[in-house]
Design an enzyme around this catalytic site. Structure first.
Site, PDB file in Angstrom:
ATOM      1  N   THR A   1      -0.697   8.614 -15.452  1.00  0.00           N
ATOM      2  CA  THR A   1      -0.498   7.971 -14.149  1.00  0.00           C
ATOM      3  C   THR A   1      -1.059   8.816 -13.001  1.00  0.00           C
ATOM      4  O   THR A   1      -0.784   8.536 -11.829  1.00  0.00           O
ATOM      5  CB  THR A   1       1.002   7.668 -13.894  1.00  0.00           C
ATOM      6  OG1 THR A   1       1.744   8.891 -13.997  1.00  0.00           O
ATOM      7  CG2 THR A   1       1.535   6.662 -14.888  1.00  0.00           C
ATOM      8  N   SER A   2      -1.861   9.829 -13.360  1.00  0.00           N
ATOM      9  CA  SER A   2      -2.521  10.601 -12.297  1.00  0.00           C
ATOM     10  C   SER A   2      -3.574   9.693 -11.654  1.00  0.00           C
ATOM     11  O   SER A   2      -4.063   8.737 -12.272  1.00  0.00           O
ATOM     12  CB  SER A   2      -3.172  11.855 -12.877  1.00  0.00           C
ATOM     13  OG  SER A   2      -4.226  11.463 -13.736  1.00  0.00           O
TER      14      SER A   2
ATOM     15  N   MET B   1      -5.799   6.753 -13.591  1.00  0.00           N
ATOM     16  CA  MET B   1      -5.590   5.338 -13.222  1.00  0.00           C
ATOM     17  C   MET B   1      -6.839   4.736 -12.585  1.00  0.00           C
ATOM     18  O   MET B   1      -7.133   3.562 -12.762  1.00  0.00           O
ATOM     19  CB  MET B   1      -4.385   5.198 -12.283  1.00  0.00           C
ATOM     20  CG  MET B   1      -3.065   5.197 -13.057  1.00  0.00           C
ATOM     21  SD  MET B   1      -1.635   4.895 -12.019  1.00  0.00           S
ATOM     22  CE  MET B   1      -1.960   3.282 -11.345  1.00  0.00           C
TER      23      MET B   1
ATOM     24  N   ARG C   1       6.147   4.982   1.922  1.00  0.00           N
ATOM     25  CA  ARG C   1       5.049   5.926   2.213  1.00  0.00           C
ATOM     26  C   ARG C   1       5.007   6.155   3.709  1.00  0.00           C
ATOM     27  O   ARG C   1       5.267   5.211   4.479  1.00  0.00           O
ATOM     28  CB  ARG C   1       3.739   5.291   1.729  1.00  0.00           C
ATOM     29  CG  ARG C   1       2.536   6.193   1.836  1.00  0.00           C
ATOM     30  CD  ARG C   1       1.299   5.506   1.274  1.00  0.00           C
ATOM     31  NE  ARG C   1       0.232   6.456   1.082  1.00  0.00           N
ATOM     32  CZ  ARG C   1      -0.982   6.158   0.642  1.00  0.00           C
ATOM     33  NH1 ARG C   1      -1.278   4.906   0.323  1.00  0.00           N
ATOM     34  NH2 ARG C   1      -1.906   7.080   0.510  1.00  0.00           N
TER      35      ARG C   1
ATOM     36  N   SER D   1      -4.232   3.014   4.557  1.00  0.00           N
ATOM     37  CA  SER D   1      -4.484   2.381   3.267  1.00  0.00           C
ATOM     38  C   SER D   1      -4.528   0.854   3.405  1.00  0.00           C
ATOM     39  O   SER D   1      -5.385   0.183   2.817  1.00  0.00           O
ATOM     40  CB  SER D   1      -3.390   2.810   2.277  1.00  0.00           C
ATOM     41  OG  SER D   1      -3.621   2.269   1.007  1.00  0.00           O
TER      42      SER D   1
ATOM     43  N   LYS E   1       0.787  -1.234   0.000  1.00  0.00           N
ATOM     44  CA  LYS E   1       0.000   0.000   0.000  1.00  0.00           C
ATOM     45  C   LYS E   1       0.822   1.288   0.000  1.00  0.00           C
ATOM     46  O   LYS E   1       0.319   2.355   0.379  1.00  0.00           O
ATOM     47  CB  LYS E   1      -1.016   0.034   1.164  1.00  0.00           C
ATOM     48  CG  LYS E   1      -1.847  -1.196   1.325  1.00  0.00           C
ATOM     49  CD  LYS E   1      -2.377  -1.769   0.039  1.00  0.00           C
ATOM     50  CE  LYS E   1      -3.454  -0.921  -0.600  1.00  0.00           C
ATOM     51  NZ  LYS E   1      -3.817  -1.516  -1.934  1.00  0.00           N
TER      52      LYS E   1
ATOM     53  N   HIS F   1       6.808  -7.418  -2.335  1.00  0.00           N
ATOM     54  CA  HIS F   1       6.654  -6.728  -1.044  1.00  0.00           C
ATOM     55  C   HIS F   1       7.654  -7.291  -0.034  1.00  0.00           C
ATOM     56  O   HIS F   1       7.562  -7.003   1.155  1.00  0.00           O
ATOM     57  CB  HIS F   1       5.238  -6.927  -0.484  1.00  0.00           C
ATOM     58  CG  HIS F   1       4.168  -6.199  -1.233  1.00  0.00           C
ATOM     59  ND1 HIS F   1       4.333  -4.925  -1.716  1.00  0.00           N
ATOM     60  CD2 HIS F   1       2.887  -6.566  -1.562  1.00  0.00           C
ATOM     61  CE1 HIS F   1       3.211  -4.548  -2.320  1.00  0.00           C
ATOM     62  NE2 HIS F   1       2.327  -5.519  -2.245  1.00  0.00           N
TER      63      HIS F   1
HETATM   64  P1  A3P Z   1      -5.073   4.855  -0.661  1.00  0.00           P
HETATM   65  O1  A3P Z   1      -5.637   3.621  -0.068  1.00  0.00           O
HETATM   66  O2  A3P Z   1      -4.527   5.781   0.395  1.00  0.00           O
HETATM   67  O3  A3P Z   1      -5.995   5.559  -1.580  1.00  0.00           O
HETATM   68  P2  A3P Z   1      -0.371  -0.216  -3.670  1.00  0.00           P
HETATM   69  O4  A3P Z   1      -0.443  -0.056  -5.138  1.00  0.00           O
HETATM   70  O5  A3P Z   1       0.990  -0.301  -3.113  1.00  0.00           O
HETATM   71  O6  A3P Z   1      -1.298  -1.282  -3.202  1.00  0.00           O
HETATM   72  O7  A3P Z   1      -0.906   1.156  -3.040  1.00  0.00           O
HETATM   73  C1  A3P Z   1      -2.251   1.545  -3.143  1.00  0.00           C
HETATM   74  C2  A3P Z   1      -2.357   2.972  -2.689  1.00  0.00           C
HETATM   75  O8  A3P Z   1      -1.788   3.823  -3.701  1.00  0.00           O
HETATM   76  C3  A3P Z   1      -3.806   3.410  -2.531  1.00  0.00           C
HETATM   77  O9  A3P Z   1      -3.791   4.431  -1.526  1.00  0.00           O
HETATM   78  C4  A3P Z   1      -4.095   3.959  -3.910  1.00  0.00           C
HETATM   79  O10 A3P Z   1      -5.198   4.814  -3.977  1.00  0.00           O
HETATM   80  C5  A3P Z   1      -2.797   4.722  -4.166  1.00  0.00           C
HETATM   81  N1  A3P Z   1      -2.580   5.008  -5.589  1.00  0.00           N
HETATM   82  C6  A3P Z   1      -2.686   4.176  -6.639  1.00  0.00           C
HETATM   83  N2  A3P Z   1      -2.458   4.828  -7.786  1.00  0.00           N
HETATM   84  C7  A3P Z   1      -2.195   6.109  -7.446  1.00  0.00           C
HETATM   85  C8  A3P Z   1      -1.901   7.295  -8.199  1.00  0.00           C
HETATM   86  N3  A3P Z   1      -1.840   7.274  -9.518  1.00  0.00           N
HETATM   87  N4  A3P Z   1      -1.700   8.434  -7.509  1.00  0.00           N
HETATM   88  C9  A3P Z   1      -1.761   8.464  -6.167  1.00  0.00           C
HETATM   89  N5  A3P Z   1      -2.053   7.395  -5.411  1.00  0.00           N
HETATM   90  C10 A3P Z   1      -2.264   6.227  -6.046  1.00  0.00           C
END
Ligand code: A3P
Length: 310
Positions: free
Chosen positions: A242-243, A247, A145, A153, A62, A123
């Site tokens: 990738t915003s 996404m 993070r 998250s 996350k 991970h």
């Molecule tokens: P949140 O749960 O805080 O929204 P991972 O990919 O490691 O599982 O992480 C998921 C987290 O990254 C989630 O956080 C998700 O919303 C966030 N995330 C995914 N794509 C993103 C992007 N393009 N910009 C910002 N955050 C993103």
């Protein structure tokens, strides 16, 4: 001529395995709690031998894995959105250690079907990364993070991911995080382990908060680390693609390809909020104080510039 058999999609394979999917218990591998199926297959993960051209994207769960995967795929494919929608994230960039009940392919099965250079997600804490990655001097991107947002998250993810252990009440979840009892172990040890080795092992160590603050700057850092040089307009395009909002609507990146029996996005969306500072909506002042005091203790031996707001 026989009609060629179409390979089963990830989603179809999950549906086939539905009757044996469950919230898998955690079993320790060298002191790190992992899903039991990973622990049972640990030797094949540990023995994996990458190609020197393979790239590893590593995170504590996350921390922004999917985001970074999408950035890397677009960079390597010259910002071509169509190519990057060729398959869901987990097929384009397999998850090294993941094992699921058949017919769901393991990460290793997917990797072995691909020709190097491959991008691989993990991970695993640094001490569990197969030695071959270091021996072959593979490039490694690590994304960290801040602990509080990472925890929030992960909590929501464990609510919706029906193969992760039950998160339980929020208060107890904070304790599990602090004690390193969640899947993939201690956040503190994870971020510290890669931090300490970043220079010696040429690891690109990124922060989610920096990516939010200035995505273009961080995308350029990734591009340079990958020895690529793309024109400005392509970089701008990658920033846009990738915003979070783009996404969130990309079916090949938003994990809607995982059926509801596994990722129940009606409980919490995979692309949930994508913000820095959402923790303030969950921690009470008392929880925040207790967490910070413990954080100071656990992080006393290292100075990693985490930010809980930007
Ligand atoms: P949140 O749960 O805080 O929204 P991972 O990919 O490691 O599982 O992480 C998921 C987290 O990254 C989630 O956080 C998700 O919303 C966030 N995330 C995914 N794509 C993103 C992007 N393009 N910009 C910002 N955050 C993103």
């Amino acid at each position: 001529m026989d009609k060629e058999e179409k390979p089963m999609s990830y989603g179809e394979a999950i549906k086939k395995a539905a009757n044996v999917l469950q919230r898998f218990p955690l079993v320790e591998v060298r002191g790190i709690p992992l899903m039991n199926l990973i622990a049972e297959n640990w030797s094949s993960v540990w023995d994996f031998c990458p190609d020197p051209s393979d790239l590893l994207i590593s995170t504590y769960p996350k921390a922004g894995t999917t985001w970074t995967q999408e950035i890397v795929d677009l960079l390597l494919n010259n910002g071509d959105a169509e190519i990057c929608r060729r398959a869901p994230t987990s097929e384009r960039i397999p998850f090294l250690e993941i094992f699921s009940p058949p017919p769901i392919p393991s990460g290793l099965e997917l990797i072995k079907k691909m020709k190097p250079p491959r991008f691989i997600k993990t991970h695993l804490p640094i001490q569990l990364v197969p030695e071959g990655f270091w021996e072959k001097k593979c490039k490694v991107i690590y994304v960290a993070r801040n602990a509080k947002d990472n925890l929030v998250s992960y909590y929501h993810f464990d609510r919706m991911n029906q193969t992760q252990p039950e998160p339980g009440p929020w208060e107890e979840y904070i304790q599990k995080f602090i004690k390193g009892k969640l899947a993939w172990g201690s956040w503190y040890d994870h971020v510290k382990g890669y931090w300490r080795e970043r220079e010696k092992r040429n690891i690109l160590y990124l922060f989610y908060e920096d990516m939010k603050e200035d995505p273009r700057r961080e995308i350029v850092r990734i591009m340079q680390y990958l020895d690529l040089s793309l024109p400005d307009d392509i970089i701008d395009k990658i920033v846009e693609l990738t915003s979070f909002n783009v996404m969130k609507d990309n079916p090949m990146a938003n994990y809607t390809f995982i059926p509801k029996i596994v990722f129940d996005q009606s409980i919490s969306a995979f692309m949930r909020k994508g913000e820095v500072g959402d923790w303030t909506n969950y921690f009470t002042p008392a929880q925040s104080q207790m967490f910070d005091e413990d954080y100071t203790r656990q992080m006393a031996d290292v100075d990693i510039p985490f930010r809980t707001s930007i």
